[in-house]
Write a protein that holds these residues in place. Sequence first.
Motif, short mmCIF file in Angstrom:
data_model
loop_
_atom_site.label_atom_id
_atom_site.label_comp_id
_atom_site.label_asym_id
_atom_site.label_seq_id
_atom_site.Cartn_x
_atom_site.Cartn_y
_atom_site.Cartn_z
N ALA A 85 0.05 10.87 -2.35
CA ALA A 85 -1.29 9.97 -2.59
C ALA A 85 -2.29 10.52 -1.66
CB ALA A 85 -0.83 8.72 -1.98
N ARG A 86 -2.27 11.18 -0.68
CA ARG A 86 -3.58 11.62 -0.09
C ARG A 86 -4.10 12.72 -0.89
NH1 ARG A 86 -5.09 12.49 6.01
NH2 ARG A 86 -6.68 14.09 5.52
N GLY A 104 2.87 5.62 5.75
CA GLY A 104 3.36 4.68 4.79
C GLY A 104 2.49 4.06 4.05
N HIS A 105 2.50 3.73 2.90
CA HIS A 105 1.74 2.97 1.84
C HIS A 105 1.55 1.52 2.45
CE1 HIS A 105 2.85 6.36 -0.89
NE2 HIS A 105 1.41 6.62 -0.41
N GLU A 106 2.48 0.86 2.79
CA GLU A 106 2.75 -0.44 3.06
C GLU A 106 1.68 -0.74 4.20
OE1 GLU A 106 6.56 0.77 1.20
OE2 GLU A 106 5.32 1.47 3.02
N ALA A 107 1.75 0.34 5.14
CA ALA A 107 0.70 -0.10 6.41
C ALA A 107 -0.67 0.03 5.88
CB ALA A 107 1.03 0.89 7.41
N LEU A 108 -0.96 1.02 4.95
CA LEU A 108 -2.43 1.24 4.36
C LEU A 108 -2.72 0.08 3.89
CD1 LEU A 108 -3.52 4.57 2.79
CD2 LEU A 108 -4.09 2.41 1.73
N VAL A 109 -2.15 -0.61 2.90
CA VAL A 109 -2.51 -1.73 2.21
C VAL A 109 -2.97 -2.83 3.21
CG1 VAL A 109 -1.79 -3.35 0.50
CG2 VAL A 109 -1.23 -1.12 0.06
N SER A 110 -2.20 -2.84 4.24
CA SER A 110 -2.38 -3.93 5.27
C SER A 110 -3.76 -3.82 6.09
CB SER A 110 -1.19 -4.09 6.17
OG SER A 110 -0.08 -4.45 5.71
N GLY A 118 -8.92 2.40 0.44
CA GLY A 118 -7.82 3.43 0.56
C GLY A 118 -7.03 3.49 -0.93
N ILE A 119 -5.94 4.41 -1.19
CA ILE A 119 -5.28 4.51 -2.03
C ILE A 119 -3.70 4.23 -1.92
CG2 ILE A 119 -4.76 7.13 -1.38
CD1 ILE A 119 -4.90 7.62 -4.56
N ALA A 120 -3.44 3.50 -2.73
CA ALA A 120 -2.01 3.08 -2.83
C ALA A 120 -1.09 3.02 -4.30
CB ALA A 120 -1.97 1.59 -2.19
N PRO A 121 0.05 3.36 -4.31
CA PRO A 121 0.68 3.21 -5.57
C PRO A 121 0.80 1.74 -6.44
CG PRO A 121 2.10 4.36 -3.89
CD PRO A 121 0.86 3.88 -3.14
N GLU A 122 0.66 1.51 -7.23
CA GLU A 122 0.87 0.19 -8.02
C GLU A 122 2.05 -0.37 -7.74
OE1 GLU A 122 -1.07 -1.64 -9.84
OE2 GLU A 122 -2.83 -0.20 -9.58
#
Length: 294
Positions: A201-202, A225-231, A240-244
């Motif tokens: 993702a990066r 971790g993507h979960e922390a990024l979304v938060s 930021g960027i995150a998987p759907e």
Amino acid sequence: MDIKSLQVFCHLAGSLHFGQTAHAHHVSPSTLSRMIQRIEDEVGCQLLQRDNRTVELTVAGRKFEQYANQQLLQWQQFQGELQAEQPQLTGKLSLYCSVTAAYSHLPQLLDGFRRLYPHIEIMLDTGNAANAVEKVIDKQVDFAIAAYPESLPKSCYFYSLAQIPLSIIAPTIDCQVSQKLAQRQVNWQQMPIILPDHGAARKRFEHWYRQKGQGKPNIYATVSGHEALVSMVALGCGVGIAPEVVLENSPVKDRVRRISSAAAIKPFELGICCLKKRMDEPVIKAFLATILEH
């Protein structure tokens, strides 16, 4: 000489790093040093040359590595023969995946396997998806749900499960980030960016940002971790960027919005990964068979 000691030595012979091997086998560096010292005492010669910075195998160490690998292979074959004679397949299956994958993809992988092999003990470890392939290579787990890396090691087998789109996301709350995005001409050099510390993702975000031609990104934070990024995005810390799949399953999905279409960023391939040389082990072979059948 016990099997665990041989496994630890072979890992250390590959990593040449006491810290990495100690972490992989859940022991302290001092305990690892004592294990190696006991092996050297039993063999009767020095197997490793080490100082504060480097670790190297001696000539005897390379010979012992070959011996240890042969012993471990024979042990695995012996276990496989015993299990083949048993009416019910038994043993352990260890898996690694992200928290999101644990409920988005893992149940469908395990349902059929659990029905066919109820006596197999499932061991699950969750964490940063970007570490998944490394966990397999280090033999910390049997399988990992992972994104296909830019360069898959030749030692690894990868079976594709799905294509995962990614989106650039921003907060929905009224904050400085939202105000910057509302401007007619968005100055991306001033926009705080939150990125995964490494992984697929990066790299996709960096490619997307380079296309804007606005200089270096203003990285506010890197997270594991993507979960922390979304938060963090939901809290208004940045873009930021995150998987759907992470967005769809996030408890804060209503607090973020997509500012790019999924088509603007190359999706990544999600799949199951294991070591090729272990594919004939009974438990691993059985798990692969249930996946391929479905």
